[in-house]
Design a protein around this motif. Sequence first.
Motif, PDB file in Angstrom:
ATOM      1  N   UNK A 193       1.144  -1.229  -0.298  1.00 22.16           N
ATOM      2  CA  UNK A 193      -0.002  -0.225   0.202  1.00 22.16           C
ATOM      3  C   UNK A 193       0.759   1.433  -0.396  1.00 22.16           C
ATOM      4  N   UNK A 194       0.040   2.282   0.236  1.00 19.64           N
ATOM      5  CA  UNK A 194       1.090   3.697  -0.117  1.00 19.64           C
ATOM      6  C   UNK A 194       1.015   3.953   1.020  1.00 19.64           C
ATOM      7  N   UNK A 195       1.812   4.061   1.952  1.00 19.19           N
ATOM      8  CA  UNK A 195       2.235   3.687   3.053  1.00 19.19           C
ATOM      9  C   UNK A 195       2.145   6.006   3.289  1.00 19.19           C
ATOM     10  N   UNK A 196       3.341   6.737   2.212  1.00 21.63           N
ATOM     11  CA  UNK A 196       3.264   8.534   2.549  1.00 21.63           C
ATOM     12  C   UNK A 196       3.766   9.429   1.410  1.00 21.63           C
ATOM     13  N   UNK A 197       3.712   9.881   1.713  1.00 25.59           N
ATOM     14  CA  UNK A 197       4.178  10.886   0.577  1.00 25.59           C
ATOM     15  C   UNK A 197       5.451  11.980   0.913  1.00 25.59           C
ATOM     16  N   UNK A 198       6.361  11.654   0.183  1.00 29.23           N
ATOM     17  CA  UNK A 198       7.680  12.281   0.565  1.00 29.23           C
ATOM     18  C   UNK A 198       8.890  12.847  -0.586  1.00 29.23           C
ATOM     19  N   UNK A 199       9.298  14.885  -0.441  1.00 29.77           N
ATOM     20  CA  UNK A 199       9.808  14.930  -1.660  1.00 29.77           C
ATOM     21  C   UNK A 199       9.399  14.838  -3.024  1.00 29.77           C
ATOM     22  N   UNK A 200       7.832  14.450  -3.419  1.00 27.58           N
ATOM     23  CA  UNK A 200       7.684  14.932  -4.355  1.00 27.58           C
ATOM     24  C   UNK A 200       7.580  13.208  -5.139  1.00 27.58           C
ATOM     25  N   UNK A 201       7.537  12.070  -4.335  1.00 25.70           N
ATOM     26  CA  UNK A 201       7.793  10.723  -4.244  1.00 25.70           C
ATOM     27  C   UNK A 201       6.912  10.257  -3.390  1.00 25.70           C
ATOM     28  N   UNK A 202       6.803   8.577  -3.360  1.00 25.50           N
ATOM     29  CA  UNK A 202       5.566   8.144  -2.557  1.00 25.50           C
ATOM     30  C   UNK A 202       6.428   6.644  -1.991  1.00 25.50           C
ATOM     31  N   UNK A 203       6.416   6.766  -0.969  1.00 27.58           N
ATOM     32  CA  UNK A 203       6.878   4.944  -0.316  1.00 27.58           C
ATOM     33  C   UNK A 203       5.728   4.684   0.091  1.00 27.58           C
ATOM     34  N   UNK A 204       5.981   3.257  -0.749  1.00 25.12           N
ATOM     35  CA  UNK A 204       4.904   1.768  -1.269  1.00 25.12           C
ATOM     36  C   UNK A 204       6.097   1.100   0.541  1.00 25.12           C
ATOM     37  N   UNK A 241       5.118  -7.758   5.636  1.00 26.93           N
ATOM     38  CA  UNK A 241       6.580  -7.399   6.259  1.00 26.93           C
ATOM     39  C   UNK A 241       6.995  -5.952   6.422  1.00 26.93           C
ATOM     40  N   UNK A 242       6.235  -5.187   6.359  1.00 28.18           N
ATOM     41  CA  UNK A 242       6.526  -3.676   5.937  1.00 28.18           C
ATOM     42  C   UNK A 242       7.670  -3.255   5.871  1.00 28.18           C
ATOM     43  N   UNK A 243       8.306  -4.073   4.591  1.00 25.28           N
ATOM     44  CA  UNK A 243       9.301  -3.429   3.877  1.00 25.28           C
ATOM     45  C   UNK A 243       8.993  -2.421   3.028  1.00 25.28           C
ATOM     46  N   UNK A 244       9.865  -1.393   2.989  1.00 27.15           N
ATOM     47  CA  UNK A 244       9.262   0.265   2.525  1.00 27.15           C
ATOM     48  C   UNK A 244      10.256   0.238   0.934  1.00 27.15           C
ATOM     49  N   UNK A 245       9.868   0.520  -0.251  1.00 28.77           N
ATOM     50  CA  UNK A 245      10.276   1.146  -1.699  1.00 28.77           C
ATOM     51  C   UNK A 245       9.859   2.347  -1.897  1.00 28.77           C
ATOM     52  N   UNK A 246      10.763   3.585  -2.125  1.00 28.69           N
ATOM     53  CA  UNK A 246      10.625   4.600  -2.966  1.00 28.69           C
ATOM     54  C   UNK A 246      10.393   4.893  -3.894  1.00 28.69           C
ATOM     55  N   UNK A 247       9.338   5.348  -4.065  1.00 22.62           N
ATOM     56  CA  UNK A 247       9.475   5.142  -6.092  1.00 22.62           C
ATOM     57  C   UNK A 247       9.091   7.018  -6.001  1.00 22.62           C
ATOM     58  N   UNK A 248      10.853   7.917  -6.762  1.00 23.18           N
ATOM     59  CA  UNK A 248      10.490   9.577  -7.116  1.00 23.18           C
ATOM     60  C   UNK A 248      10.031  10.221  -7.704  1.00 23.18           C
ATOM     61  N   UNK A 249       9.818  11.164  -8.412  1.00 28.92           N
ATOM     62  CA  UNK A 249       9.122  11.889  -9.469  1.00 28.92           C
ATOM     63  C   UNK A 249       7.315  11.352  -9.656  1.00 28.92           C
ATOM     64  N   UNK A 250       7.030  11.592  -9.056  1.00 27.35           N
ATOM     65  CA  UNK A 250       5.350  10.981  -9.334  1.00 27.35           C
ATOM     66  C   UNK A 250       4.666  11.792  -9.558  1.00 27.35           C
ATOM     67  N   UNK A 251       4.226  11.371 -10.540  1.00 26.14           N
ATOM     68  CA  UNK A 251       3.180  12.696 -11.474  1.00 26.14           C
ATOM     69  C   UNK A 251       1.271  12.793 -10.095  1.00 26.14           C
TER      70      UNK A 251
END
Length: 648
Positions: free
Chosen positions: A570-581, A586-596
Amino acid sequence: MTSAFPRLFEPIQLGPRRAPNRVMRLATVTNLAEQNQVGDRLITHYRDVARGGAGTIVTEALRVHPSDRGRYAAILMYRPEVVPGLRRLADTVHAEGALLVAQLNHGGRQHFGRRLPTLWAPSAIACPRSGGVPHAMTAAEIEEVIAGFVLAAEHAREGGLDGVEVHGAQGHLVGQFVSPFSNQRTDAWGGSLENRLRFPREILCRIRARVGRDFTVGYRLGVEEFSPGGLTLEDSKQVACALAEDGLVDYLSLSQGNFNSLEMHLPDRHFPAVPFLDLHAGIKAAVGALPVVTCSRIKTPVEAEEILAAGKADMIGLCRALVADPEWPVKARTGRAAAIRLCIACNHCWALVTDGEPIACAINATLGRELELGPPAPAPRPKHVVVVGGGPAGLEAARIAAGRGHRVTVLEQSDQLGGKTRLAEEIPHHEEVALVRHFLISEVERLGVTVRTNVEATAELVAAEAPDAVILAAGATPLGPELPGDDSVPVSSSGGVVVAGMLPGDNLVIVDEDAYHWAAAVIDTATQQGKTVWIVTRFFEVLRELPMVSRIVMLRGLDEHRVVLRPNAFVDRIEGGGVVIRHYLSGREERVPKVAAVVWVGPQKANDELREALETRGISDVRVIGDAYMPRRLTDAIREGYLAGRAV
């Protein structure tokens, strides 16, 4: 009356029996049998199909041996107790003027269940799609199954049917013996094409010896398996010519694919109209005078007539088209082709029956419920019925209520009718959903329903109409939930995908909490936006509720577009023009940068506020249906609209 489709409605000889026209209802699983017997529900369903004008009806696949009972409510044709029910079924179909042919089948290694059933096959080779290493049949077991086909044919004859059709297509057991994709035997039943053909030839030869020449025998032939090492069109031409030369079959009914290429069985909206016609025409050209039945995404009588006129087939096989509208043939024959409810190729019907549920249709509320529902009765006292909302639920309610004799007024807040189906006209591969809207609008116009658009249905306005009953079908409003973070990425509901391509950013994140056709439509739109698309869903699978035959096509397309799939997330939060999935388990996080943009597909708010306001004004008969009751699917909207229009 001169028919606009003269070839479609001319008779055709199928061996000893004469079909009144060239429309064949193909074998269609219904799961309406009762304790594996023909009962009233099944008979009523087949009666309505025959009454709709199909000249030949092929039963759903009937089981020929205990090793293939399956998990469906199938008729076990190897049991003698089926014969009385078959007689009732045959008498019912014949009374409506149609022929009735029993399709005889053994599934072999193919299955849909998550649990592995007992599987028999020519070789111990797992199907890549359905899985499970089958039991390689012994010579004695092969003889048993052949005997089962023959016994089933004898029971069909005793039951008064006109013939049988041996199912040798779509990767089932007979086709498995013919195909080198599934048959790697080294005995007399494998190896050369002649040896691989021995199984169907023995079945056909022994059936013919048992039933004689005054009984129609057909064969369902797969023309192309679309699998490495599988049957090709040229292989199937040899098979077709061999069967024609044997002189044992009265017609060939064509299909394509096996379970490894399952999506080819029922091509969905991603396929063009009649996608396999040229393959089928190749078989027709090879076998000459032997009648050939073609099929697959033939929607309209115009398409059917053109196929016959071109000599590419002798009969038109319809399945989903008659699921959507069993009266397709009679409407075409009597000059009412424009009134046909056209199939939208959603494969909802297929998904239900392969799950073991009774057949139903997303746009035909009575299918599979013919016995319980029957034709809507005329209203004992005509009422003024006000329908709030001109989407599928409201229009279906208006159609049925007006057809029963009520005076109906539809109030729609936008400038056009159709609700969400109207949006589908702009979405690649989903344009056919608009056919629902076109059918319903034409019907309410024909029935004289008063339609008022650009009207906000307040309690005061509805009360001023002095209704005897109100059907509230105002739909639901899509939501874009708020997300924690710094608001540096816009978050929208599903409609936001249309403009997402114009926003800065390399990536587009789609949150799928719908998992069905609406999510598929939004995703198809997103892949056209020129950005890398990420699909995030909490579910185990992306688009988990799509029928498998449609999901295969969607997932292939997503991979071709390099779409990134993140199930269990799930999308956990928005940070710096990207999102944290965040991984949901498991709770593992993944960052997606430059999200429109983040486009949320699923959450909706039911528009049901009007109910309480109307009741306080003394309007007691208020029925809330469709998404206004609870945001769900098109099939729910149509069903509840139908039932409301029937009950009001």
